[in-house]
Design an enzyme around this catalytic site. Structure first.
Site, PDB file in Angstrom:
ATOM      1  N   THR A  74       0.864  -1.173   0.000  1.00 35.70           N
ATOM      2  CA  THR A  74       0.000   0.000   0.000  1.00 35.70           C
ATOM      3  C   THR A  74       0.904   1.227   0.000  1.00 35.70           C
ATOM      4  O   THR A  74       1.495   1.570   1.020  1.00 35.70           O
ATOM      5  CB  THR A  74      -0.930   0.010   1.217  1.00 35.70           C
ATOM      6  OG1 THR A  74      -1.715  -1.186   1.224  1.00 35.70           O
ATOM      7  CG2 THR A  74      -1.871   1.214   1.171  1.00 35.70           C
ATOM      8  N   LYS A  77      -6.991   1.095  -3.648  1.00 34.44           N
ATOM      9  CA  LYS A  77      -6.632   0.553  -2.334  1.00 34.44           C
ATOM     10  C   LYS A  77      -6.722   1.620  -1.246  1.00 34.44           C
ATOM     11  O   LYS A  77      -7.260   1.376  -0.158  1.00 34.44           O
ATOM     12  CB  LYS A  77      -5.219  -0.029  -2.408  1.00 34.44           C
ATOM     13  CG  LYS A  77      -4.613  -0.423  -1.065  1.00 34.44           C
ATOM     14  CD  LYS A  77      -5.390  -1.518  -0.355  1.00 34.44           C
ATOM     15  CE  LYS A  77      -4.615  -1.966   0.905  1.00 34.44           C
ATOM     16  NZ  LYS A  77      -5.397  -2.933   1.697  1.00 34.44           N
ATOM     17  N   LYS A 100      -0.304   5.844   8.427  1.00 30.89           N
ATOM     18  CA  LYS A 100       0.463   6.048   7.190  1.00 30.89           C
ATOM     19  C   LYS A 100      -0.445   6.039   5.974  1.00 30.89           C
ATOM     20  O   LYS A 100      -0.347   6.899   5.081  1.00 30.89           O
ATOM     21  CB  LYS A 100       1.530   4.953   7.069  1.00 30.89           C
ATOM     22  CG  LYS A 100       2.368   4.975   5.800  1.00 30.89           C
ATOM     23  CD  LYS A 100       1.812   4.080   4.684  1.00 30.89           C
ATOM     24  CE  LYS A 100       1.826   2.608   5.052  1.00 30.89           C
ATOM     25  NZ  LYS A 100       1.358   1.769   3.904  1.00 30.89           N
TER      26      LYS A 100
END
Length: 298
Positions: free
Chosen positions: A104, A176, A245
């Site tokens: 990711t 995503k 994050k």
């Protein structure tokens, strides 16, 4: 794209490198070994490869050594880790294997990787560690059609379904990031609803049973709802710092496209609160604790 779970056609074995052996990567690599692929692994901490080597994988000395076959798959924690593996010393940039990134990462890095390598597929996944262990992840793939076709045997080993979302690799990363934002939005909504119900005398478990038995039966509500009911945030299946994050990457994408996302600010703050209260080993669903604490509930 779907496959029967027992399908593994003779002659589909590939030479696969796998880089990044955290909870998700280790499970994915193990399924590649089980599927009969010739797997070479690399991890910054080589001890994490012991079980895979015992199962038949080969341990590489460098990332580049893991990228000499047909495909090299990366599953790394963040942009910095992936940049080090690709562009760093003994990196995979100029290696012959097709790079398939499951990490990711930000849209900007995905675009840079696609620009630097002609043979690159972005393929982030949805699913927590139990789904990875069962080979039932969902893969979101973007890149040239012929390259995704080449990946079919390895995707078969790790996924129950593959979604193709275009020929621009970063599109998969944007999907995503959007999905991860929606997970956190669902956690926030459930935490607020459960806190309201509990303060009014309705048990959290009862509320969840009603909601998931009626309008909110999707897996995200059941999985994370159960965690919120039980306060089951440790050990983390997906650590809150990684979730933070990801939300920062969502914010970067939103800033680049001038897309207002007011709810994003709330879930980011609640992730920060969860980390401050519970430490970095708390699951990202622990963001719900911030709602309870603000309402005066322990």
């Amino acid at each position: 794209m779907r496959w029967p779970r027992d399908r593994h056609s003779e002659g589909s074995s590939m030479k696969v490198g796998f880089i990044g052996l955290g909870q998700m990567g280790s499970a994915m690599a193990a399924n590649l070994v089980k599927a009969g692929h010739a797997v070479t692994v690399w991890n910054r901490s080589p001890g994490k490869a012991d079980a895979l080597v015992a199962a038949g994988a080969v341990l590489a000395d460098t990332p580049a050594a893991a990228a000499q076959g047909d495909v090299v798959m990366t599953m790394l924690a963040d942009d910095r880790a992936l940049e080090a593996v690709v562009f760093g010393e003994d990196g995979i940039l100029d290696c012959p294997a097709l790079h398939v990134s499951h990490s990711t990462i930000g849209v900007a890095l995905a675009d840079r990787l696609a620009g630097e390598r002609q043979r690159y597929v972005a393929a982030p996944v949805f699913g927590r560690p139990p789904a990875a262990e069962a080979g039932k992840l969902f893969v979101v793939a973007a890149g040239a059609d012929d390259l995704i076709d080449l990946c079919e045997p390895v995707f078969e080993a790790i996924a129950q379904r593959v979604f193709r979302v275009g020929t621009t690799p970063s599109a998969a990363n944007l999907v995503k990031l959007s999905g991860n934002f929606m997970i956190m939005a669902a956690v926030e909504a459930m935490a607020e609803a459960m806190t309201l119900a509990e303060k009014g005398g309705v048990d959290r478990a009862t509320l969840l049973e009603v909601l998931t038995g009626t309008l909110f039966s999707a897996p995200v509500y059941k999985t994370y709802g159960d965690m919120l009911v039980a306060d089951a945030f440790k050990p983390a299946g997906f650590a809150a710092p990684l979730g933070l994050k990801d939300m920062n990457l969502v914010d970067a994408a939103a800033g680049a496209s001038r897309t207002p996302m007011p709810l994003l600010g709330i879930v980011r703050d609640h992730l920060r609160t969860a980390i401050a209260l519970e430490g970095e080993d708390v699951d990202w669903a622990g963001a719900g604790l911030a709602v309870r604490r603000a309402a005066g509930l322990d």
